[in-house]
Design an enzyme around this catalytic site. Structure first.
Site, PDB file in Angstrom:
ATOM      1  N   HIS A   1       5.541   0.039   3.341  1.00  0.00           N
ATOM      2  CA  HIS A   1       4.507  -0.733   3.888  1.00  0.00           C
ATOM      3  C   HIS A   1       3.961  -1.789   3.047  1.00  0.00           C
ATOM      4  CE1 HIS A   1       1.419   1.239   1.753  1.00  0.00           C
ATOM      5  NE2 HIS A   1       2.062   2.236   1.931  1.00  0.00           N
ATOM      6  N   ASP A   2       3.699  -2.974   3.607  1.00  0.00           N
ATOM      7  CA  ASP A   2       2.972  -3.963   3.042  1.00  0.00           C
ATOM      8  C   ASP A   2       3.702  -4.464   1.782  1.00  0.00           C
ATOM      9  OD1 ASP A   2       0.499  -4.029   4.734  1.00  0.00           O
ATOM     10  OD2 ASP A   2       0.581  -2.028   4.101  1.00  0.00           O
TER      11      ASP A   2
ATOM     12  N   GLY B   1       5.333   1.221  -1.236  1.00  0.00           N
ATOM     13  CA  GLY B   1       4.213   0.232  -0.781  1.00  0.00           C
ATOM     14  C   GLY B   1       3.521  -0.648  -1.668  1.00  0.00           C
TER      15      GLY B   1
END
Length: 261
Positions: free
Chosen positions: A121-122, A139
């Site tokens: 994520h991200d 992440g």
């Protein structure tokens, strides 16, 4: 005119550009945008909240927009992935969306993600990166651009990798990797300047020498890092490359990778 196999599932609310090819058994959810000229191979999944630019190739069994594998993720939050243009995303790549409704995992232009790469994520990825087989990017990591991660590299949470750096196979990266260097070994450490890559990009011998001298000050001297940076400012002629090194280190919150043992 786009070609969509009748054996593919494409949600009627997905937005499909011109000259897109979608092969049998591909799966495309609602709230997906696929730009002109993209190719989506069999069994690839493009999930809700994913936006693809133009001329991307998504190979078999890749998953774009997966739910984040994080205990901080709240079930039901929308996830977003934004992918630029001319990327090659090979078999079994997984790209997770952002943790929050307002965040996104971002992949720039002309990146080559080899098979079994996992992007959490991200992650923020710039342009022209090569990510080797089985590399794992945790992440909120960031790759500035023109980075090479060799096979089996692991970037841990929040790690940053500067421009034109080369991380050798099997490295576990816990700290920030400054631009223009080679990282290798266990534990991962500085192994010199990525001269071959920089020369192929047309960098002059003069600038390459300045970069090498800057890292000699950082990694072979006995000064504190702050003093080494000041010495670089005082002794190395200014250039965008030297400024990039200084700014990258100044902005590092995790610290930079260690010197070669």
């Amino acid at each position: 005119m786009s070609t969509i196999s009748p054996l593919a599932y494409v949600h009627p609310e997905a937005k499909i550009g011109e000259n897109v090819k979608i092969y049998p058994f591909a799966y495309i959810e609602r709230d997906v945008v696929i730009g002109d000229g993209c190719v989506i191979m069999s069994h690839a999944s493009i999930l809700e909240g994913s936006v693809l630019g133009t001329d991307n190739y998504i190979y078999q069994n890749a998953v774009i927009g997966a739910v984040p594998q994080s205990f901080r993720y709240t079930v039901g939050h929308r996830t977003h992935v934004r992918i630029g243009n001319e990327n090659r995303i090979r078999e079994n790549v997984v790209i997770a969306g952002g943790l929050e409704d307002e965040t996104a995992t971002v992949i720039g232009d002309r990146n080559f993600l080899m098979d079994n790469v996992h992007i959490c994520h991200d992650v923020q990825m710039g342009d022209d990166n090569v990510i080797g087989i089985g590399a794992q990017i945790a992440g909120e990591c960031s790759l500035e651009g023109n980075v090479i991660l060799s096979s089996g590299v692991i970037l841990q949470h929040l790690a940053r990798v500067g421009r034109y750096s080369l991380v050798q196979s099997g490295c576990v990266v816990q700290k920030d990797v400054p631009p223009y260097i080679i990282l290798g070994g266990t534990p991962a450490s500085y192994h010199g300047v990525s001269a071959v890559v920089l020369q192929k990009q047309g960098m002059s011998e003069r600038i390459l020498r300045h970069i090498t001298n800057a890292y000699r000050i950082i990694y072979t001297g006995n000064e504190a890092l702050e003093d080494a940076i000041q010495k670089i400012k005082d002794q190395i002629p200014g250039s965008p490359e030297i400024e990039n090194i200084v700014n990258f280190i100044a902005e590092s919150k995790r610290g930079i990778v260690r010197r070669m043992m």
